[in-house]
Scaffold this motif. Sequence first.
Motif, short mmCIF file in Angstrom:
data_model
loop_
_atom_site.label_atom_id
_atom_site.label_comp_id
_atom_site.label_asym_id
_atom_site.label_seq_id
_atom_site.Cartn_x
_atom_site.Cartn_y
_atom_site.Cartn_z
N THR A 155 41.96 45.19 22.72
CA THR A 155 42.86 44.39 23.54
C THR A 155 43.85 43.66 22.64
OG1 THR A 155 41.13 44.08 25.20
CG2 THR A 155 43.01 42.57 25.29
N ALA A 156 45.12 43.84 22.91
CA ALA A 156 46.17 43.22 22.10
C ALA A 156 46.42 41.79 22.53
CB ALA A 156 47.46 44.03 22.21
N LEU A 157 46.83 40.97 21.58
CA LEU A 157 47.30 39.64 21.92
C LEU A 157 48.55 39.82 22.76
CD1 LEU A 157 46.17 36.89 21.08
CD2 LEU A 157 47.96 36.75 19.39
N GLY A 158 48.66 39.13 23.87
CA GLY A 158 49.80 39.28 24.77
C GLY A 158 49.56 40.27 25.90
N ALA A 159 48.42 40.95 25.86
CA ALA A 159 48.08 41.93 26.91
C ALA A 159 47.58 41.20 28.15
CB ALA A 159 47.01 42.89 26.40
N PRO A 160 47.64 41.86 29.30
CA PRO A 160 47.02 41.27 30.50
C PRO A 160 45.52 41.09 30.25
CG PRO A 160 48.36 43.19 31.08
CD PRO A 160 48.28 43.15 29.59
N ALA A 161 44.97 39.99 30.71
CA ALA A 161 43.55 39.72 30.51
C ALA A 161 42.68 40.78 31.18
CB ALA A 161 43.20 38.34 31.03
N VAL A 184 40.70 35.84 34.62
CA VAL A 184 41.59 36.97 34.31
C VAL A 184 42.98 36.78 34.92
CG1 VAL A 184 41.97 39.42 34.88
CG2 VAL A 184 39.82 38.69 33.84
N HIS A 185 43.04 36.11 36.05
CA HIS A 185 44.32 35.94 36.73
C HIS A 185 44.95 34.57 36.52
CE1 HIS A 185 42.53 39.41 38.85
NE2 HIS A 185 43.76 39.86 38.68
N SER A 186 44.27 33.69 35.80
CA SER A 186 44.83 32.35 35.56
C SER A 186 44.57 31.95 34.12
CB SER A 186 44.26 31.35 36.56
OG SER A 186 42.85 31.26 36.44
N ASP A 187 43.73 30.95 33.92
CA ASP A 187 43.44 30.43 32.58
C ASP A 187 41.94 30.38 32.38
OD1 ASP A 187 46.17 29.92 32.47
OD2 ASP A 187 45.95 27.79 32.93
N GLY A 188 41.51 30.56 31.14
CA GLY A 188 40.09 30.43 30.84
C GLY A 188 39.71 31.17 29.58
N PHE A 189 38.43 31.47 29.50
CA PHE A 189 37.87 32.19 28.36
C PHE A 189 36.97 33.29 28.87
CE2 PHE A 189 38.97 28.11 26.61
CZ PHE A 189 39.45 28.40 25.33
N LEU A 190 36.98 34.42 28.18
CA LEU A 190 36.11 35.55 28.48
C LEU A 190 35.23 35.79 27.26
CD1 LEU A 190 38.83 37.89 30.02
CD2 LEU A 190 37.24 36.38 31.25
N VAL A 219 42.57 33.03 27.66
CA VAL A 219 43.52 33.52 28.66
C VAL A 219 44.36 32.36 29.19
CG1 VAL A 219 43.75 34.68 30.90
CG2 VAL A 219 41.88 35.32 29.34
N ARG A 220 45.65 32.58 29.28
CA ARG A 220 46.55 31.61 29.91
C ARG A 220 47.52 32.40 30.78
NH1 ARG A 220 49.18 28.97 25.74
NH2 ARG A 220 47.32 27.71 25.43
N GLY A 221 47.59 32.02 32.06
CA GLY A 221 48.50 32.70 32.98
C GLY A 221 48.22 34.19 33.11
N GLY A 222 46.95 34.57 32.97
CA GLY A 222 46.57 35.98 33.11
C GLY A 222 46.83 36.82 31.87
N THR A 223 47.25 36.19 30.77
CA THR A 223 47.58 36.90 29.53
C THR A 223 46.65 36.45 28.40
OG1 THR A 223 49.90 37.03 30.20
CG2 THR A 223 49.45 37.29 27.86
N VAL A 224 46.24 37.40 27.57
CA VAL A 224 45.42 37.07 26.40
C VAL A 224 46.32 36.37 25.38
CG1 VAL A 224 44.04 37.98 24.49
CG2 VAL A 224 43.83 38.99 26.77
N VAL A 225 46.01 35.10 25.09
CA VAL A 225 46.84 34.31 24.16
C VAL A 225 46.09 33.97 22.88
CG1 VAL A 225 48.30 33.35 25.98
CG2 VAL A 225 46.24 32.11 25.25
N GLY A 226 44.82 34.34 22.81
CA GLY A 226 44.06 34.09 21.59
C GLY A 226 42.74 34.82 21.64
#
Length: 178
Positions: free
Chosen positions: A26-32, A79-85, A95-102
């Motif tokens: 999974t790339a940084l910036g990819a959809p969660a 996956v669709h908002s903010d959090g951690f997986l 995850v922020r805004g449904g996007t992998v940010v870290g």
Amino acid sequence: MIEILDDLDVLLRPYIDLTAIGLGGTALGAPASDVPRGSIVEAQSSLVARYRGGTTVESEYFDAEERRLTLDEVIDHAVHSDGFLYCADELTYKVRGGTVVGFALYGRHLSHFAHLTSYEEFLAAFGTPDRVHEDETYGELMGYDAYYWGSRKHVKWDAWDHRVGLVNMGDFEGNTGP
């Protein structure tokens, strides 16, 4: 895309183009939603008002009305908002805004750096950090948090076990400088 798990030495670089790397496919910036669903074993999201869990306790999630939530509900929300997986393979995605940010890696993956047995060897391998925070508890040095702003990276050196204990990259507190 450079897959970190295929080339852990990329973590030694002082400057890393985060748009060109991925973790666990999974790339940084990819959809969660690109994080393999079957590998997720826990999650955090703003939907969860109360959590109960631990190493010997099955995780339980509750919303603000005390309604019990399933893991799938929490994952869907994250996956669709903010959090951690949190994944079974010792990888975590922010995850922020449904996007992998870290993302973060820990555990067995970091045995790649087991040859580093002192803080001095750690610094020689990873380089001089932009910021270091000494982690102390009751006056005892527990470790060092080393921040490398050029690669938006945080590496934790465990002073008790003399090893790298965590690497996270991307949008985590402290990774982008003052």
